[in-house]
Write a protein that holds these residues in place. Structure first.
Motif: not given
Lengths: 284, 280
Positions: A157, A106, A161-162, A96-98, A94, A88, A91-92, A102-104
């Motif tokens: 999640g 997950f 983050i780490i 990308l917008k938004g 890359k 994940i 993917l986060l 998604f982080r919030t």
């Protein structure tokens, strides 16, 4: 300044030290001592030497059973949580917008307490199994995998983050240089990204390791009733509090001895972690 | 090239939305069930409430009144706020003392704090409960003292790490100007510690608010019980009959404050948790 400050010992040090002594230090020392005794309450321990420790590994099978279960649970959780969290994170990052939204989402389950989490998943898992006319207590495997899913939901999640922080620390020019040299995205993942995030991998591995090894609340709320799905921490709790009658003193002694071994195992994991992170720091 | 890229992006977004749906589904299912009537919760937990299965806010009224939810909520809030306040204040003072008064004794104390971070709660569970009762700490005020003792390990560790990086000269200047150590600490040192104080506060707040075993053993399931204890009691049938509707409402009521808090302080929470993980 040091001399004047030293005189202020009662203000700066004493309050913390006093509560520390009451809640941890004295109970810890007494806990170690009582593991060599049989006791109904803390003040009436009768010395029995190593009897409690011998009992744990011979006549009382629950400890070795739950230890084995805990090891299996920990290995499965560490692997699944870290693989999914890292994917994940890839993917986060890359661009990308938004991504933040998604982080919030997950990360959110991480804030919910173990007891509430356990009951949420108990409703869902029993709801699914209900279609087949059974529930989570039907087979120990159900409880085991239920707990794995729950831990994944809670910790992915956090680890993500780490990993994101680790991936963002990789300087851009490394990937750019690799692309110019004709490296495929897969090649640059295995030869740049993964080697560069190894410090994050160490942190996340040990965080998931200790969290899974010490899990209690989730276990109690999801499938705590069955002895077959009780992990170590819960087994120790049950040894202390689920018994009454003549052998109570023996149960208490056994429980305390289990707790000592549990602590040693956790300390060993923590020590290896410390060594591993120290070595990484030298390399960089 | 460009169309290939947008195809890849589309794939990533699809994957992310699917994952987000999986992550939110459990909370969504609990929300759905909290407005369903009892029979339909256990019979069809995944159906959308409609017509006769819809119970409105009835469950919430029951959940609120039956188990005295409000009392448990206030207990948790009281204990969390004052424990966290106490931890931040006392352990920052302790950490400053330990770092600045270097000697064998302060070193030993420091390593005792670090050691306590490793030891699992089960090790001291039984003996600690005994002393809590012996010393009359088995009430909402007393448990704050216990939490300060348990929170001290991580908190002193984190404050010390930061204080070591602060140059001594600032404090020495204050001392030369005639400040007592207490004044120096509160006027000069503590303001510098603020970022670490926020991290320490968040980590401890999350732990104490969600903690179950310690308050269960020390406070029990009576009037002074905390929120996780009340939830556990209710859902394992500790209050007699299991009223599924009321229980679902309780779960929702237990989650909502955390989520609101999270959405407002997200930045600090994520930062704090990461900082705590890397240092701890």
């Amino acid at each position: 300044m040091q001399k004047t400050l030293k005189k202020y010992f009662p203000v700066f040090l004493l309050p913390t030290l006093l509560s520390f002594a009451i809640s941890f230090l004295v109970p810890f020392v007494m806990g170690v001592y009582l593991s060599f005794t049989e006791f109904k309450t803390v003040s009436d321990g009768k010395w029995v030497g190593l009897d409690n420790y011998i009992r744990i590994f011979t006549s009382d099978k629950t400890f070795t059973d739950s230890l084995w279960l805990t090891v299996k649970f920990t290995v499965v959780s560490v692997i699944t949580i870290n693989l999914i969290a890292f994917s994940i994170a890839l993917l986060l990052t890359k661009g990308l917008k938004g991504t933040n939204l998604f982080r919030t989402v997950f990360f959110m389950p991480n804030l919910i307490g173990g007891i509430v989490l356990g009951h949420i998943w108990s409703l869902i898992i029993n709801g699914v199994l209900g279609y087949f006319g059974v529930d989570i207590t039907y087979k120990p495997e159900y409880g085991f995998w239920g707990l794995v899913v729950l831990m994944n939901w809670q910790l992915i999640g956090y680890m993500m983050i780490i990993y994101i922080a680790g991936i963002q620390n990789i300087p851009d020019y490394l990937h750019e240089a690799a692309a110019i040299d004709g490296a495929s995205p897969v090649q640059s993942l295995f030869h740049i990204t993964i080697p560069m995030v190894m410090p994050s991998v160490t942190i996340c591995t040990f965080l998931t390791l200790t969290n899974s090894f010490k899990v209690f609340d989730q276990n109690l709320a999801l499938n705590g009733k069955s002895a077959e799905t009780s992990l170590l921490a819960l087994d120790i709790f049950k040894t202390f509090y689920d018994h009454t009658g003549l052998k109570l003193a023996q149960w208490h002694g056994t429980g305390q001895a289990k707790a000592v071994i549990f602590s040693i195992l956790v300390a060993v994991i923590a020590f290896i972690q410390l060594r591993a992170t120290r070595q990484k720091e030298v390399e960089h | 090239m460009k169309s290939k890229r947008s195809a890849v992006n589309f794939l990533i977004y699809t994957l992310l939305f699917a994952l987000a749906a999986v992550f939110l589904a459990p909370i969504f299912i609990i929300l759905l069930n909290s407005v369903k009537s009892n029979f339909y919760i256990s019979d069809s937990p995944f159906s959308i409430p409609s017509g006769e299965s819809f119970a409105g806010i009835q469950n919430f009224i029951k959940g609120f009144t039956q188990s005295d939810f409000l009392q448990a909520f206030l207990n948790s809030a009281f204990i969390t706020v004052f424990s966290v306040g106490g931890i931040v204040l006392l352990t920052s003072m302790t950490a400053w003392y330990i770092v600045r008064v270097s000697g064998r004794l302060t070193k030993i104390i420091y390593y005792l704090f670090v050691f306590s971070m490793i030891v699992p709660f089960q090790m001291v569970m039984y003996t600690m409960t005994y002393y809590a009762f012996e010393l009359g700490l088995n009430n909402r005020l007393g448990i704050i003292l216990i939490y300060i003792g348990f929170g001290a390990g991580l908190s002193v560790f984190m404050f010390s790490g930061f204080i070591k990086s602060i140059p001594k000269e600032i404090e020495e200047a204050a001392t030369i100007d005639g400040c007592s150590p207490i004044k120096t600490f509160f006027l000069v040192v503590f303001p510098i510690l603020k970022p670490t104080a926020i991290t320490v506060a968040i980590l401890n707040a999350m732990w104490i608010w969600n903690d179950y075993l310690l308050p269960y053993l020390v406070l029990g399931s009576g009037k002074s019980r905390t929120l996780p204890v009340a939830v556990q009691m209710a859902l394992t049938g500790g209050y007699g009959n299991k009223d599924m509707g009321a229980l679902m409402a309780m779960l929702v009521l237990a989650i909502v404050p955390i989520i609101i808090f999270y959405l407002f302080c997200q930045k600090y929470i994520i930062k704090g948790v990461v900082a705590g993980a890397v240092k701890g």
